[in-house]
Design a protein around this motif. Structure first.
Motif, mmCIF file in Angstrom:
data_model
loop_
_atom_site.group_PDB
_atom_site.id
_atom_site.type_symbol
_atom_site.label_atom_id
_atom_site.label_comp_id
_atom_site.label_asym_id
_atom_site.label_seq_id
_atom_site.Cartn_x
_atom_site.Cartn_y
_atom_site.Cartn_z
ATOM 1 N N ASP A 1 45.857 12.573 84.782
ATOM 2 C CA ASP A 1 46.214 11.236 85.258
ATOM 3 C C ASP A 1 47.695 11.121 85.600
ATOM 4 O OD1 ASP A 1 43.730 9.998 85.283
ATOM 5 O OD2 ASP A 1 43.802 9.614 83.128
ATOM 6 N N LYS A 2 48.477 12.141 85.270
ATOM 7 C CA LYS A 2 49.886 12.133 85.657
ATOM 8 C C LYS A 2 50.032 12.252 87.172
ATOM 9 C CE LYS A 2 51.777 13.921 81.389
ATOM 10 N NZ LYS A 2 52.527 14.974 80.716
ATOM 11 N N TRP A 3 49.127 12.977 87.829
ATOM 12 C CA TRP A 3 49.209 13.124 89.275
ATOM 13 C C TRP A 3 48.013 12.537 90.007
ATOM 14 C CZ3 TRP A 3 48.303 17.285 86.005
ATOM 15 C CH2 TRP A 3 47.088 17.935 86.157
ATOM 16 N N LYS A 4 46.866 12.429 89.341
ATOM 17 C CA LYS A 4 45.708 11.785 89.966
ATOM 18 C C LYS A 4 45.922 10.280 89.969
ATOM 19 C CE LYS A 4 41.622 14.641 89.213
ATOM 20 N NZ LYS A 4 40.384 14.726 88.452
ATOM 21 N N ALA B 1 45.839 -2.257 75.275
ATOM 22 C CA ALA B 1 46.563 -2.288 76.541
ATOM 23 C C ALA B 1 47.787 -3.194 76.444
ATOM 24 C CB ALA B 1 45.644 -2.768 77.661
ATOM 25 N N LEU B 2 47.627 -4.377 75.865
ATOM 26 C CA LEU B 2 48.738 -5.318 75.752
ATOM 27 C C LEU B 2 49.827 -4.791 74.826
ATOM 28 C CD1 LEU B 2 49.960 -8.074 76.405
ATOM 29 C CD2 LEU B 2 48.699 -9.002 74.463
ATOM 30 N N PHE B 3 49.452 -4.306 73.650
ATOM 31 C CA PHE B 3 50.439 -3.808 72.689
ATOM 32 C C PHE B 3 51.201 -2.610 73.241
ATOM 33 C CE2 PHE B 3 48.475 -5.476 68.453
ATOM 34 C CZ PHE B 3 48.615 -6.781 68.922
ATOM 35 N N VAL C 1 43.242 3.713 85.991
ATOM 36 C CA VAL C 1 44.582 4.012 85.484
ATOM 37 C C VAL C 1 45.635 3.264 86.300
ATOM 38 C CG1 VAL C 1 46.276 5.852 85.103
ATOM 39 C CG2 VAL C 1 43.871 6.244 84.582
ATOM 40 N N MET C 2 45.440 3.178 87.605
ATOM 41 C CA MET C 2 46.388 2.456 88.454
ATOM 42 C C MET C 2 46.386 0.962 88.131
ATOM 43 S SD MET C 2 47.717 4.973 89.847
ATOM 44 C CE MET C 2 48.892 4.142 90.862
ATOM 45 N N ARG C 3 45.192 0.404 87.832
ATOM 46 C CA ARG C 3 45.117 -1.007 87.416
ATOM 47 C C ARG C 3 45.878 -1.219 86.117
ATOM 48 N NH1 ARG C 3 39.874 -0.859 89.202
ATOM 49 N NH2 ARG C 3 39.121 -0.286 87.134
ATOM 50 N N ALA D 1 50.624 -3.030 83.016
ATOM 51 C CA ALA D 1 51.737 -2.736 82.112
ATOM 52 C C ALA D 1 53.070 -3.124 82.744
ATOM 53 C CB ALA D 1 51.725 -1.266 81.730
ATOM 54 N N ASP D 2 53.232 -2.852 84.036
ATOM 55 C CA ASP D 2 54.462 -3.245 84.729
ATOM 56 C C ASP D 2 54.647 -4.756 84.725
ATOM 57 O OD1 ASP D 2 55.035 -0.598 85.259
ATOM 58 O OD2 ASP D 2 54.230 -0.652 87.316
#
Length: 115
Positions: free
Chosen positions: A17-20, A84-86, A25-27, A32-33
């Motif tokens: 998932d670092k490059w895919k 996810a939130l934490f 994962v993108m969601r 997170a951003d």
């Protein structure tokens, strides 16, 4: 405080998932951003976190009206939403020892943190 951020559950990530760019994962990364941008901070104890899950656009007005602010008993699981939130809000979340979490249906997605 209530934040207009659509809740996303934490996906199980792999090394690739670092490059895919898998959609889940993108969601999560976009979520997170947004959490970091809004500077959401979870207190270490006694907080109540409410996740407002948006209703599908395909639902009728009658069904939306009957489900508004009712308990959300489907996926995503509340523990994955909390993870996810934490993880997005704090680099180290082990200091959080007491919280309460609720999932509700809503017209628009949001996260509410009450101390």
């Amino acid at each position: 405080m209530k934040y207009s951020i659509i809740p996303v559950s934490k996906p199980r990530q792999t090394r690739s998932d670092k490059w895919k760019e898998r959609p889940c994962v993108m969601r999560y990364r976009a979520f997170a951003d947004e959490v970091r941008l809004n500077s959401i901070c979870i207190p270490d104890g006694g907080s109540h976190i409410t996740f407002y899950i948006p209703m599908p656009k395909s639902w009728s007005k009658k069904k939306k009206a009957s489900h508004a602010n009712q308990p959300h008993k489907q996926k995503p699981d509340s523990d994955n939403l909390i993870k996810a939130l934490f993880d997005a809000a704090h680099k180290e979340d082990s200091f959080i020892y007491d919280f309460r979490a609720t999932k509700l249906w809503a017209v628009e997605g949001a996260i509410e943190v009450v101390e």
